[in-house]
Motif scaffolding. Structure first.
Motif, PDB file in Angstrom:
ATOM      1  N   SER A  43      -8.037 -13.178 -66.776  1.00 35.63           N
ATOM      2  CA  SER A  43      -8.334 -12.033 -67.629  1.00 35.63           C
ATOM      3  C   SER A  43      -9.428 -12.399 -68.622  1.00 35.63           C
ATOM      4  O   SER A  43      -9.157 -12.944 -69.691  1.00 35.63           O
ATOM      5  N   GLU A  45     -11.046 -10.195 -70.139  1.00 37.55           N
ATOM      6  CA  GLU A  45     -10.884  -9.225 -71.218  1.00 37.55           C
ATOM      7  C   GLU A  45     -10.051  -9.802 -72.352  1.00 37.55           C
ATOM      8  O   GLU A  45     -10.277  -9.486 -73.522  1.00 37.55           O
ATOM      9  N   LEU A  46      -9.087 -10.625 -71.992  1.00 38.48           N
ATOM     10  CA  LEU A  46      -8.235 -11.244 -72.995  1.00 38.48           C
ATOM     11  C   LEU A  46      -9.042 -12.150 -73.917  1.00 38.48           C
ATOM     12  O   LEU A  46      -8.685 -12.346 -75.082  1.00 38.48           O
ATOM     13  N   PRO A 308       1.722  -9.983 -63.795  1.00 42.93           N
ATOM     14  CA  PRO A 308       0.468  -9.487 -64.372  1.00 42.93           C
ATOM     15  C   PRO A 308       0.223 -10.144 -65.732  1.00 42.93           C
ATOM     16  O   PRO A 308       1.181 -10.545 -66.412  1.00 42.93           O
ATOM     17  N   VAL A 309      -1.030 -10.219 -66.112  1.00 45.11           N
ATOM     18  CA  VAL A 309      -1.379 -10.902 -67.360  1.00 45.11           C
ATOM     19  C   VAL A 309      -0.683 -10.256 -68.556  1.00 45.11           C
ATOM     20  O   VAL A 309      -0.245 -10.954 -69.479  1.00 45.11           O
ATOM     21  N   TYR A 310      -0.565  -8.919 -68.547  1.00 44.65           N
ATOM     22  CA  TYR A 310       0.045  -8.251 -69.693  1.00 44.65           C
ATOM     23  C   TYR A 310       1.524  -8.612 -69.843  1.00 44.65           C
ATOM     24  O   TYR A 310       2.125  -8.388 -70.907  1.00 44.65           O
ATOM     25  N   MET A 311       2.118  -9.208 -68.793  1.00 48.44           N
ATOM     26  CA  MET A 311       3.496  -9.688 -68.880  1.00 48.44           C
ATOM     27  C   MET A 311       3.547 -11.208 -69.094  1.00 48.44           C
ATOM     28  O   MET A 311       4.302 -11.705 -69.934  1.00 48.44           O
ATOM     29  N   PHE A 313       1.226 -13.336 -70.294  1.00 46.07           N
ATOM     30  CA  PHE A 313       0.645 -13.813 -71.553  1.00 46.07           C
ATOM     31  C   PHE A 313       1.660 -13.742 -72.700  1.00 46.07           C
ATOM     32  O   PHE A 313       1.923 -14.757 -73.362  1.00 46.07           O
ATOM     33  N   PRO A 314       2.254 -12.567 -72.976  1.00 48.56           N
ATOM     34  CA  PRO A 314       3.260 -12.543 -74.053  1.00 48.56           C
ATOM     35  C   PRO A 314       4.496 -13.382 -73.738  1.00 48.56           C
ATOM     36  O   PRO A 314       5.125 -13.932 -74.654  1.00 48.56           O
TER      37      PRO A 314
END
Length: 366
Positions: A43, A45-46, A308-311, A313-314
């Motif tokens: 990512s 974007e991150l 997925p990165v949105y899961m 990463f956090p």
């Protein structure tokens, strides 16, 4: 001199941001170049919001370290100071090279099915090595400033602090450093001459701003929104025109603008004690030392799940912070023999109690 709780908060916040920043590296295509475990799901974007932190996250730690030395010198002579800094910085640094950083490299090697080799190195602890060298190099000057409390240099700066952009005078030295060394990228601080000399300047001025005293803090408190506005404008220019890597002089001004703004806002809102701060300020240093082991271990567990990165990463952030807390709270904090190795004060009370008990037992036997 009263305790500055805002500076304690700054140290805690900066180390917390450092952990999140390191976790974001896991999702970048160049992660393995820095010997980080890399996610197969990337990512870029991150990384964009991380570039805002990149120009000031490490410099502000050097500033805060210089400020911390100022307070340490108020109640110590030069021999006591060197002894204290050796115990608190040099011992954890040397121990970390041989016993801490090799551990996360073992995790890295295991994850990529490489041969397990013992690899002592500074790793993320390079920061501690720099700090100890700065203390030794700058101590004669700092002792002179301490002895000559009302020196002319201090008085001149105090008078100049009535003007809004006076702290920007130091940018001349930072820009000169960037012009001579031409760092590319600017934020490559670890184990580089750019990182060494930039840190040297930040460390010195952190001490010197505390030496100046009230007039500096009145300046950055009054003009904090100005510094924030300058930083925001320069970041926007860097982000939209230069694809996050602007010329060195712009990076310098932006970096110090963010730092002065952060100083101002923290001084206004965070200069108060709390039980949470007392706990976190003690935990921050050992957590900084161990966080890479926890991060690598967490990455090795979470990344194979292909979330997925949105899961992921956090999730890595959450597990890393919890893991660091568990190790600090239930191991480092409770085992006194480990305290000197992780920058904590060694509690001798249990030894004193044991010694008294032995003396009492011998007396009864006699």
């Amino acid at each position: 001199m009263e305790r500055r709780y805002d500076i304690d908060w700054l140290r805690v916040i900066a180390i917390g941001l450092l952990l999140i920043y390191h976790i974001a590296i896991v999702f970048q295509p160049w992660a393995m170049f820095l010997a980080f475990i890399r996610s197969d799901i990337l990512s870029t974007e991150l990384w964009k919001p991380m570039t805002l932190l990149n120009v000031w996250r490490i410099p502000i730690l050097f500033y805060v370290s210089g400020m911390g030395l100022f307070f340490a010198m108020r109640k110590r002579n030069w021999m006591q100071l060197i002894e204290e800094r050796t115990k608190r910085i040099l011992v954890p640094f040397l121990f970390g090279i041989v016993a801490i950083t090799p551990l996360h490299m073992f995790v890295f090697q295991k994850y990529y099915n490489m041969a397990l080799n013992y690899y002592p190195h500074m790793g993320h602890l390079w920061f501690l090595g720099n700090i100890f060298v700065y203390v030794i190099l700058l101590l004669p000057l700092f002792l002179w400033l301490k002895k000559n409390e009302n020196n002319k240099l201090k008085l001149i700066w105090q008078k100049l602090m009535v003007y809004p952009l006076t702290p920007f005078i130091i940018n001349v030295l930072f820009i000169t450093e960037a012009f001579i060394l031409k760092p590319s990228p600017f934020s490559m601080y670890a184990k580089t001459w750019h990182g060494f000399f930039l840190g040297f300047l930040c460390f010195f001025f952190g001490f010197f701003f505390m030496h100046i005293g009230k007039s500096f803090w009145e300046n950055i408190l009054k003009w904090r929104w100005l510094y924030f506005g300058i930083a925001a404008i320069l970041f926007t220019i860097r982000f939209t025109i230069y694809a996050t890597e602007a010329p060195g002089y712009l990076m310098v001004i932006e970096s110090n603008s963010w730092i002065f703004a952060v100083f101002g806002f923290c001084h206004k809102y965070l200069n108060k004690s709390s039980k949470v701060l007392s706990y976190l300020s003690t935990a921050a240093y050992p957590v900084y030392i161990i966080h890479m082991i926890v991060l690598y271990g967490t990455s090795a567990l979470v990344l194979p799940l292909k979330l997925p990165v949105y899961m992921s990463f956090p999730l890595i952030i959450l597990i890393t912070f919890i893991g660091c807390y568990i190790i600090y709270e239930f191991v480092l904090r409770r085992i006194n023999l480990l305290h000197p190795l992780f920058g904590l004060k060694w509690n001798f009370k249990f030894l004193e109690g044991k010694k008294k008990q032995e003396i009492a037992t011998k007396t009864l036997d006699q």
